[in-house]
Design an enzyme around this catalytic site. Sequence first.
Site, PDB file in Angstrom:
ATOM      1  N   ASP A 190       0.867  -1.179   0.000  1.00  0.00           N
ATOM      2  CA  ASP A 190       0.000   0.000   0.000  1.00  0.00           C
ATOM      3  C   ASP A 190       0.905   1.231   0.000  1.00  0.00           C
ATOM      4  OD1 ASP A 190      -2.243   1.556  -0.016  1.00  0.00           O
ATOM      5  OD2 ASP A 190      -3.157   0.689   1.776  1.00  0.00           O
ATOM      6  N   ASP A 196      -4.097   7.161  -3.609  1.00  0.00           N
ATOM      7  CA  ASP A 196      -5.499   7.526  -3.795  1.00  0.00           C
ATOM      8  C   ASP A 196      -5.986   8.274  -2.560  1.00  0.00           C
ATOM      9  OD1 ASP A 196      -5.009   4.878  -2.612  1.00  0.00           O
ATOM     10  OD2 ASP A 196      -7.169   4.866  -2.241  1.00  0.00           O
ATOM     11  N   ALA A 241     -11.720   2.854   0.982  1.00  0.00           N
ATOM     12  CA  ALA A 241     -12.427   3.627   2.019  1.00  0.00           C
ATOM     13  C   ALA A 241     -13.680   2.941   2.553  1.00  0.00           C
ATOM     14  CB  ALA A 241     -12.752   5.024   1.486  1.00  0.00           C
ATOM     15  N   CYS A 245     -13.156 -24.602  18.097  1.00  0.00           N
ATOM     16  CA  CYS A 245     -12.424 -24.642  16.836  1.00  0.00           C
ATOM     17  C   CYS A 245     -11.383 -25.757  16.927  1.00  0.00           C
ATOM     18  CB  CYS A 245     -11.767 -23.261  16.645  1.00  0.00           C
ATOM     19  SG  CYS A 245     -10.411 -23.178  15.489  1.00  0.00           S
ATOM     20  N   CYS A 283      -8.316 -25.704  15.181  1.00  0.00           N
ATOM     21  CA  CYS A 283      -7.003 -25.301  14.649  1.00  0.00           C
ATOM     22  C   CYS A 283      -5.925 -25.775  15.631  1.00  0.00           C
ATOM     23  CB  CYS A 283      -6.961 -23.782  14.443  1.00  0.00           C
ATOM     24  SG  CYS A 283      -6.664 -22.823  15.932  1.00  0.00           S
ATOM     25  N   CYS A 330      -6.220 -24.234  19.122  1.00  0.00           N
ATOM     26  CA  CYS A 330      -7.393 -24.589  19.934  1.00  0.00           C
ATOM     27  C   CYS A 330      -7.387 -26.065  20.339  1.00  0.00           C
ATOM     28  CB  CYS A 330      -8.675 -24.240  19.171  1.00  0.00           C
ATOM     29  SG  CYS A 330      -8.793 -22.473  18.908  1.00  0.00           S
TER      30      CYS A 330
HETATM   31  N1  GUN Z   1      -6.507   0.752   3.112  1.00  0.00           N
HETATM   32  C1  GUN Z   1      -7.779   0.776   3.575  1.00  0.00           C
HETATM   33  N2  GUN Z   1      -8.546   1.587   2.792  1.00  0.00           N
HETATM   34  C2  GUN Z   1      -7.738   2.073   1.833  1.00  0.00           C
HETATM   35  C3  GUN Z   1      -7.954   2.945   0.721  1.00  0.00           C
HETATM   36  O1  GUN Z   1      -9.055   3.452   0.477  1.00  0.00           O
HETATM   37  N3  GUN Z   1      -6.862   3.209  -0.070  1.00  0.00           N
HETATM   38  C4  GUN Z   1      -5.636   2.666   0.180  1.00  0.00           C
HETATM   39  N4  GUN Z   1      -4.634   2.942  -0.652  1.00  0.00           N
HETATM   40  N5  GUN Z   1      -5.415   1.848   1.216  1.00  0.00           N
HETATM   41  C5  GUN Z   1      -6.458   1.550   2.020  1.00  0.00           C
END
Ligand code: GUN
Length: 489
Positions: free
Chosen positions: A93, A128, A196, A279, A281, A284
């Site tokens: 990201d 973004d 978002a 669970c 796993c 657990c």
């Molecule tokens: N991580 C959680 N939401 C978003 C988002 O809207 N854009 C980006 N780039 N990372 C995120």
Amino acid sequence: MRDHFEVGRYDAAGRLGELTVPRAGVTVETPALLPVVNPHVQTIEPSTLASEFGAEILITNSYILHQSDDLREPAERQGLHELLDFPGAIMTDSGSFQLAEYGEIDVTTEEILAFQREIGSDIGTPVDIPTPPDVARERAESELATTQERLEIADGVDTGEMLTTAPIQGSTYPDLRERAAEHAHGTDLDVFPVGAVVPLMNEYRYDDLADVVAACKRGLGEDAPVHLFGAGHPMMFAMAVALGCDLFDSAAYALYARDGRYLTVRGTEHLDDMDYFPCSCPVCVEYEPADLRAMDDQRGEDLLARHNLHVTYGEIRTIKQAIRDGDLMELVDSRARAHPTMLDGYRTLLDHAEQLETTDRIAKDTVFHTSTESARRPEVVRHHQRLDRFDLSGSILLTEGERDEEYDESWQVTPPFGPYPREMSDAYPFTAEVPERLSPQAYETAADGVARLAECNPDATVTLAQFEWPESALARVPDSVTVRHLGED
Ligand code: GUN
């Protein structure tokens, strides 16, 4: 056509697919989970993600690395794969989430994409603007315009073999989301995150989430791999997949563990309130809740995180098997009982049944009618749409020799599908298993099917199957239709 993503089987808008990540030299099976790895705090080491959990791909944050005095230089020198010790694909990201949280970041799309490429990211992300839900339309529009400019910049950057994402924004305005998705799909970018949506999930607004995802999907082509940014809790994965999401990142396994919270597909438990682990796993099986409580904080937290991640991967496998078997909608139906807000999400998903129908498989295993909501499934919507296409009567499906005088011009009607030529009662989807005690809605839906049939076949004769047809359903059958009950002369 995007040749790095190949879709196999569909169920509703959910699909099994393969995302080829050229720079990593791997193909990732979708739906896929990308565990979030914080470069500073590795609750579960990336090498363990691969060896114990079978992780093919993970996500980390290039902005954190970029800003870190300790990690930036090693990341540049060794590359991400060596730094994290992870053999699979790594998505990064860009810092947009930090932008949303803290209001500003000091990096541009060009800079962060160049950095992501330099450190060996396999899937990079531009900066973004994550516009929150419910903002004024003017703000959503102007921030979307900025996001779109940045996608165009990203589209022009030479990223080599690194794939690049095109996040879709637009707040809670479905038309903006759809338009944003169309624009993103029109670029040469590769992976399409719905952005978002974390605030929607934090506030349990699964109904709004379903509307947002459905709107984004309308603007994208079927060749687009779709990522749900920040989707954490496994209880909502089945719904998101049925709407058409392919990739999920999850920090929930670690964040919930930090607060002593234990994930299940039916919700969240607090370790302090547990006497039993429901669970199987490795965690657990080996420990009881009291054992974890007695451990020092870090060890208990690590084990809880491992359980949380096992449950999350388990749900992804359950979903994949459901798509293979064609019973994803039954899974969504059962997950919707986890929380009233999940039920709202499921009901909103069904508002989009016509959209989901367009990709649903033509034939699947027996439909199980398991709830009132089942009457609104894409399979039922499809059948009603096809009734419009019958020009006269059921006879068009039969050859002359096969026609049965007694039932000529007659349609059998069963809830929830409604009318179909009697001779098709052994054919999918009319083999649906339905309970004897049906909700009025199932009958009413069947009666709506008769009304639909009557639009092109006003004088149809229909035979109602042996059920207790409520008045509310019979009242929906047009007067022009002759109604018989099964067994009647
Ligand atoms: N991580 C959680 N939401 C978003 C988002 O809207 N854009 C980006 N780039 N990372 C995120």
